[in-house]
Scaffold this motif. Sequence first.
Motif, PDB file in Angstrom:
ATOM      1  N   VAL A 316      56.627  24.915  62.719  1.00 23.22           N
ATOM      2  CA  VAL A 316      57.598  25.866  63.250  1.00 23.22           C
ATOM      3  C   VAL A 316      56.868  27.051  63.879  1.00 23.22           C
ATOM      4  O   VAL A 316      55.730  27.362  63.531  1.00 23.22           O
ATOM      5  N   ASN A 317      57.537  27.722  64.803  1.00 21.30           N
ATOM      6  CA  ASN A 317      56.924  28.843  65.507  1.00 21.30           C
ATOM      7  C   ASN A 317      57.392  30.178  64.919  1.00 21.30           C
ATOM      8  O   ASN A 317      58.069  30.241  63.893  1.00 21.30           O
ATOM      9  N   PHE A 318      57.052  31.243  65.630  1.00 24.58           N
ATOM     10  CA  PHE A 318      57.374  32.594  65.158  1.00 24.58           C
ATOM     11  C   PHE A 318      58.879  32.820  65.067  1.00 24.58           C
ATOM     12  O   PHE A 318      59.358  33.467  64.131  1.00 24.58           O
ATOM     13  N   HIS A 319      59.623  32.291  66.032  1.00 22.34           N
ATOM     14  CA  HIS A 319      61.083  32.480  66.013  1.00 22.34           C
ATOM     15  C   HIS A 319      61.683  31.890  64.743  1.00 22.34           C
ATOM     16  O   HIS A 319      62.560  32.503  64.118  1.00 22.34           O
ATOM     17  N   ALA A 320      61.235  30.702  64.370  1.00 22.58           N
ATOM     18  CA  ALA A 320      61.765  30.071  63.158  1.00 22.58           C
ATOM     19  C   ALA A 320      61.398  30.885  61.917  1.00 22.58           C
ATOM     20  O   ALA A 320      62.238  31.102  61.035  1.00 22.58           O
ATOM     21  N   GLU A 321      60.168  31.353  61.857  1.00 21.61           N
ATOM     22  CA  GLU A 321      59.739  32.140  60.695  1.00 21.61           C
ATOM     23  C   GLU A 321      60.516  33.446  60.615  1.00 21.61           C
ATOM     24  O   GLU A 321      60.907  33.886  59.526  1.00 21.61           O
ATOM     25  N   ALA A 322      60.754  34.080  61.773  1.00 27.41           N
ATOM     26  CA  ALA A 322      61.504  35.341  61.786  1.00 27.41           C
ATOM     27  C   ALA A 322      62.951  35.139  61.357  1.00 27.41           C
ATOM     28  O   ALA A 322      63.553  36.020  60.725  1.00 27.41           O
ATOM     29  N   GLU A 323      63.516  33.968  61.666  1.00 32.80           N
ATOM     30  CA  GLU A 323      64.904  33.679  61.309  1.00 32.80           C
ATOM     31  C   GLU A 323      65.024  32.990  59.951  1.00 32.80           C
ATOM     32  O   GLU A 323      66.125  32.649  59.522  1.00 32.80           O
ATOM     33  N   GLY A 324      63.882  32.783  59.279  1.00 33.35           N
ATOM     34  CA  GLY A 324      63.912  32.138  57.965  1.00 33.35           C
ATOM     35  C   GLY A 324      64.215  30.660  58.008  1.00 33.35           C
ATOM     36  O   GLY A 324      64.727  30.098  57.032  1.00 33.35           O
ATOM     37  N   VAL A 325      63.909  30.011  59.123  1.00 33.06           N
ATOM     38  CA  VAL A 325      64.175  28.584  59.279  1.00 33.06           C
ATOM     39  C   VAL A 325      62.949  27.799  58.808  1.00 33.06           C
ATOM     40  O   VAL A 325      61.824  28.037  59.269  1.00 33.06           O
ATOM     41  N   THR A 326      63.148  26.854  57.903  1.00 31.41           N
ATOM     42  CA  THR A 326      62.069  26.044  57.361  1.00 31.41           C
ATOM     43  C   THR A 326      61.989  24.694  58.067  1.00 31.41           C
ATOM     44  O   THR A 326      62.963  24.261  58.698  1.00 31.41           O
ATOM     45  N   PRO A 327      60.842  24.001  57.952  1.00 31.56           N
ATOM     46  CA  PRO A 327      60.762  22.655  58.538  1.00 31.56           C
ATOM     47  C   PRO A 327      61.832  21.719  58.001  1.00 31.56           C
ATOM     48  O   PRO A 327      62.356  20.887  58.750  1.00 31.56           O
ATOM     49  N   ASP A 328      62.185  21.840  56.724  1.00 35.48           N
ATOM     50  CA  ASP A 328      63.223  20.964  56.166  1.00 35.48           C
ATOM     51  C   ASP A 328      64.572  21.187  56.845  1.00 35.48           C
ATOM     52  O   ASP A 328      65.332  20.234  57.066  1.00 35.48           O
TER      53      ASP A 328
END
Length: 345
Positions: A316-328
Amino acid sequence: MPTPIPNGPEVPLVTAEQEVHTLLSDAARLREQVRRRIVGQGAVLDEVLMCLLAGGHALLVGVPGLAKTLLVKTLSEAMELDFRRVQFTPDLMPGDITGTEVIEEDRATGRRAARFIRGPIFTQVLLADEINRTPPKTQAALLEAMQEGRVTAGGEDMPLPRPFFVLATQNPVEQEGTYPLPEAQLDRFMFDIRLDYPSAEEEVEILRATTGVADAPVQRVLDAERIMTLQRWTREVPVADNVFRYAASLVRATRPTGPDAHEDVKRWIRWGAGPRAGQALILGAKANALLSGRFHVTPDDIRRVAAPVLRHRVLVNFHAEAEGVTPDQVIARLMESVAPPRSGL
């Protein structure tokens, strides 16, 4: 990538069905023996067994105290396999795992000769405890042996025992002083298996079972030869073309640069899974089908193993980490967007 299993002799269909039924009964007994010591973690145990039958290696991720070591040790006891545990530390060297050459002198003649002392990797079940606490040089030595199934020393190739099964552990919380595995090395693990905290009832049972004097005995139900037979049968489970295409579609859907990439994938994923993920999906699905008593693979088998196969291969990229989105969570979205094939009946 899983080690290919050589083809065995052809077996008549009736005999084959009887042998598969017997082996599956042994696998069920294996589950029962491990659960004599392990409370809960049923999905984790199933994924470990799938990985073993598929001939791959697994990464166990969970906080300390969730019985990762006990699970692996109990499994090796029930399978009558040699077991070694290596505690990975910052000062661990490659030779501490693979082995080292020493110079020996014959006192009678005074002649000196090199002798190779085999390391703990020459076993059948290896627990690499806290693999991210050792430097990349040592990690690479282990992962190279996992991939090749042999160790090279002094110009000589020495094959590892078979079956050869590596389970590496990681603590997902404490990252200070660690050496995270690069993405290319994570790809060498067939499954990324996550362990969660037990339920309230399970925790009470854990306290009851581990604070007394008695230790639950474990019976040996499988040996190396029968495990390798199960691995061969796993590879012989047939797969329909539409299931192959479904597995390939799931893997291709993780790539943000693909022509038909989903908007969520473009927004959240930095790098998608490679072809090795598709191989792991098929082999894991075959193992799940066989453990379920079926000699054919369905789309549900692919969906069952999608998370452990893809979660460490989808970055995952920065956007996912900032939004709390996990690979699962990304994988769950992909499972909704990629429709499984219909049976056509």
